[in-house]
Design a protein around this motif. Structure first.
Motif, PDB file in Angstrom:
ATOM      1  N   ALA A  12      42.229   5.446  37.561  1.00 47.38           N
ATOM      2  CA  ALA A  12      42.917   6.809  37.726  1.00 47.38           C
ATOM      3  C   ALA A  12      43.347   6.777  39.172  1.00 47.38           C
ATOM      4  CB  ALA A  12      41.704   7.858  37.165  1.00 47.38           C
ATOM      5  N   LYS A  13      42.462   6.226  39.778  1.00 49.74           N
ATOM      6  CA  LYS A  13      42.969   6.170  41.559  1.00 49.74           C
ATOM      7  C   LYS A  13      44.094   5.576  41.768  1.00 49.74           C
ATOM      8  CE  LYS A  13      38.281   6.242  42.158  1.00 49.74           C
ATOM      9  NZ  LYS A  13      37.356   5.148  42.781  1.00 49.74           N
ATOM     10  N   HIS A  14      44.145   4.384  40.911  1.00 46.86           N
ATOM     11  CA  HIS A  14      45.405   3.415  41.202  1.00 46.86           C
ATOM     12  C   HIS A  14      46.603   3.779  40.308  1.00 46.86           C
ATOM     13  CE1 HIS A  14      46.776  -0.262  42.847  1.00 46.86           C
ATOM     14  NE2 HIS A  14      47.058  -0.593  41.531  1.00 46.86           N
ATOM     15  N   THR A  15      47.401   4.430  40.581  1.00 45.57           N
ATOM     16  CA  THR A  15      48.764   4.510  39.585  1.00 45.57           C
ATOM     17  C   THR A  15      49.587   3.320  39.564  1.00 45.57           C
ATOM     18  OG1 THR A  15      48.356   6.833  40.108  1.00 45.57           O
ATOM     19  CG2 THR A  15      50.381   6.275  38.954  1.00 45.57           C
ATOM     20  N   VAL A  16      49.896   2.902  38.633  1.00 42.55           N
ATOM     21  CA  VAL A  16      50.927   1.774  38.606  1.00 42.55           C
ATOM     22  C   VAL A  16      52.116   2.231  37.935  1.00 42.55           C
ATOM     23  CG1 VAL A  16      51.360  -0.465  37.481  1.00 42.55           C
ATOM     24  CG2 VAL A  16      48.983  -0.088  38.011  1.00 42.55           C
ATOM     25  N   LYS A  17      53.195   2.115  38.575  1.00 46.42           N
ATOM     26  CA  LYS A  17      54.603   2.374  38.009  1.00 46.42           C
ATOM     27  C   LYS A  17      54.640   1.262  37.017  1.00 46.42           C
ATOM     28  CE  LYS A  17      55.748   5.324  41.383  1.00 46.42           C
ATOM     29  NZ  LYS A  17      54.476   6.170  41.598  1.00 46.42           N
ATOM     30  N   LEU A  18      55.290   1.567  35.933  1.00 50.97           N
ATOM     31  CA  LEU A  18      55.828   0.668  34.751  1.00 50.97           C
ATOM     32  C   LEU A  18      56.708  -0.368  35.109  1.00 50.97           C
ATOM     33  CD1 LEU A  18      56.035   3.197  31.677  1.00 50.97           C
ATOM     34  CD2 LEU A  18      54.148   1.797  32.536  1.00 50.97           C
ATOM     35  N   HIS A  19      57.607   0.026  36.087  1.00 49.45           N
ATOM     36  CA  HIS A  19      58.530  -1.052  36.524  1.00 49.45           C
ATOM     37  C   HIS A  19      58.040  -2.219  37.302  1.00 49.45           C
ATOM     38  CE1 HIS A  19      58.966   1.780  39.962  1.00 49.45           C
ATOM     39  NE2 HIS A  19      59.169   0.627  40.733  1.00 49.45           N
ATOM     40  N   ASN A  20      57.008  -2.033  38.050  1.00 41.91           N
ATOM     41  CA  ASN A  20      56.374  -3.148  38.910  1.00 41.91           C
ATOM     42  C   ASN A  20      55.126  -3.547  38.344  1.00 41.91           C
ATOM     43  OD1 ASN A  20      54.807  -0.941  39.719  1.00 41.91           O
ATOM     44  ND2 ASN A  20      55.011  -1.571  41.795  1.00 41.91           N
ATOM     45  N   PHE A  21      54.782  -3.287  36.968  1.00 40.31           N
ATOM     46  CA  PHE A  21      53.581  -3.512  36.342  1.00 40.31           C
ATOM     47  C   PHE A  21      53.153  -5.251  36.482  1.00 40.31           C
ATOM     48  CE2 PHE A  21      50.746  -4.585  32.950  1.00 40.31           C
ATOM     49  CZ  PHE A  21      49.612  -3.802  33.072  1.00 40.31           C
ATOM     50  N   VAL A  22      54.246  -6.018  36.099  1.00 41.37           N
ATOM     51  CA  VAL A  22      54.144  -7.236  36.126  1.00 41.37           C
ATOM     52  C   VAL A  22      53.672  -7.991  37.738  1.00 41.37           C
ATOM     53  CG1 VAL A  22      55.410  -9.509  35.619  1.00 41.37           C
ATOM     54  CG2 VAL A  22      55.551  -7.895  33.867  1.00 41.37           C
ATOM     55  N   ASP A  23      54.239  -7.193  38.523  1.00 38.81           N
ATOM     56  CA  ASP A  23      53.983  -7.663  39.730  1.00 38.81           C
ATOM     57  C   ASP A  23      52.411  -7.388  40.212  1.00 38.81           C
ATOM     58  OD1 ASP A  23      56.611  -8.518  40.362  1.00 38.81           O
ATOM     59  OD2 ASP A  23      57.211  -6.497  41.218  1.00 38.81           O
ATOM     60  N   GLU A  24      51.848  -6.079  39.920  1.00 38.61           N
ATOM     61  CA  GLU A  24      50.687  -5.888  39.920  1.00 38.61           C
ATOM     62  C   GLU A  24      49.708  -6.564  39.288  1.00 38.61           C
ATOM     63  OE1 GLU A  24      49.406  -3.388  41.854  1.00 38.61           O
ATOM     64  OE2 GLU A  24      51.229  -3.045  42.769  1.00 38.61           O
ATOM     65  N   MET A  25      50.170  -7.229  38.106  1.00 39.79           N
ATOM     66  CA  MET A  25      49.276  -8.093  37.288  1.00 39.79           C
ATOM     67  C   MET A  25      49.121  -9.250  38.263  1.00 39.79           C
ATOM     68  SD  MET A  25      50.490  -7.982  33.495  1.00 39.79           S
ATOM     69  CE  MET A  25      49.759  -9.586  32.787  1.00 39.79           C
ATOM     70  N   HIS A  26      50.105  -9.654  38.532  1.00 37.59           N
ATOM     71  CA  HIS A  26      50.266 -11.307  39.692  1.00 37.59           C
ATOM     72  C   HIS A  26      49.188 -10.864  40.862  1.00 37.59           C
ATOM     73  CE1 HIS A  26      52.842 -13.695  37.208  1.00 37.59           C
ATOM     74  NE2 HIS A  26      53.684 -12.735  37.297  1.00 37.59           N
ATOM     75  N   LYS A  27      49.391  -9.762  41.543  1.00 35.74           N
ATOM     76  CA  LYS A  27      48.482  -9.490  42.752  1.00 35.74           C
ATOM     77  C   LYS A  27      47.084  -9.425  42.281  1.00 35.74           C
ATOM     78  CE  LYS A  27      51.960  -6.425  45.028  1.00 35.74           C
ATOM     79  NZ  LYS A  27      52.095  -5.032  45.333  1.00 35.74           N
TER      80      LYS A  27
END
Length: 140
Positions: A12-27
């Protein structure tokens, strides 16, 4: 590993924008081939299907369509004797027409669902990213 790596993405503290979700996965060290598992584990973290599962399914579907189109393009190129772009252009137009057409709709989408299961199936956890009702629709 994948499930443990997902907690920061859906916290809940870490909001992921849907358009950069794949980038967040890689990170977070998660390969895109695990999108099906990610989609499955996203459910408890999404409030009433807030769009996260749908966005992941769209990403999975886009990747499957891209692979199908590339395979067809390779086939067309291997049959050509010249460097003419017209057959590739026609193939792309036909593919988009099939995806968007009411008459061709019933032919291509079952194949896409089959490829979704094939591409995103994870034998270790026994998941492909499609919910049971989506899988039953794929069989019909």
């Amino acid at each position: 590993f994948v499930k443990d790596s997902l907690v920061p993405l859906f916290d809940a503290k870490h909001t992921v924008k849907l358009h950069n979700f794949v980038d967040e996965m890689h990170k977070n060290g998660i390969n895109v081939r695990h999108l099906g598992v990610v989609r499955h584990y996203a459910l408890p973290y999404s409030s009433q299907r807030n769009g996260m599962q749908d966005a992941i399914l769209m990403e999975m579907t886009a990747r499957v369509i891209k692979c199908m189109l590339r395979d067809k393009m390779r086939e067309v190129i291997s049959q050509q004797k010249s460097l003419c772009q017209e057959p590739i252009t026609q193939l792309i137009i036909q593919t988009f027409n099939s995806l968007l057409s009411n008459t061709e709709h019933h032919k291509i989408w079952p194949l896409i669902k089959e490829k979704l299961v094939e591409k995103f199936w994870n034998p270790i956890v026994g998941l492909c990213g499609l919910e049971p009702e989506e899988l039953s629709m794929a069989a019909s």
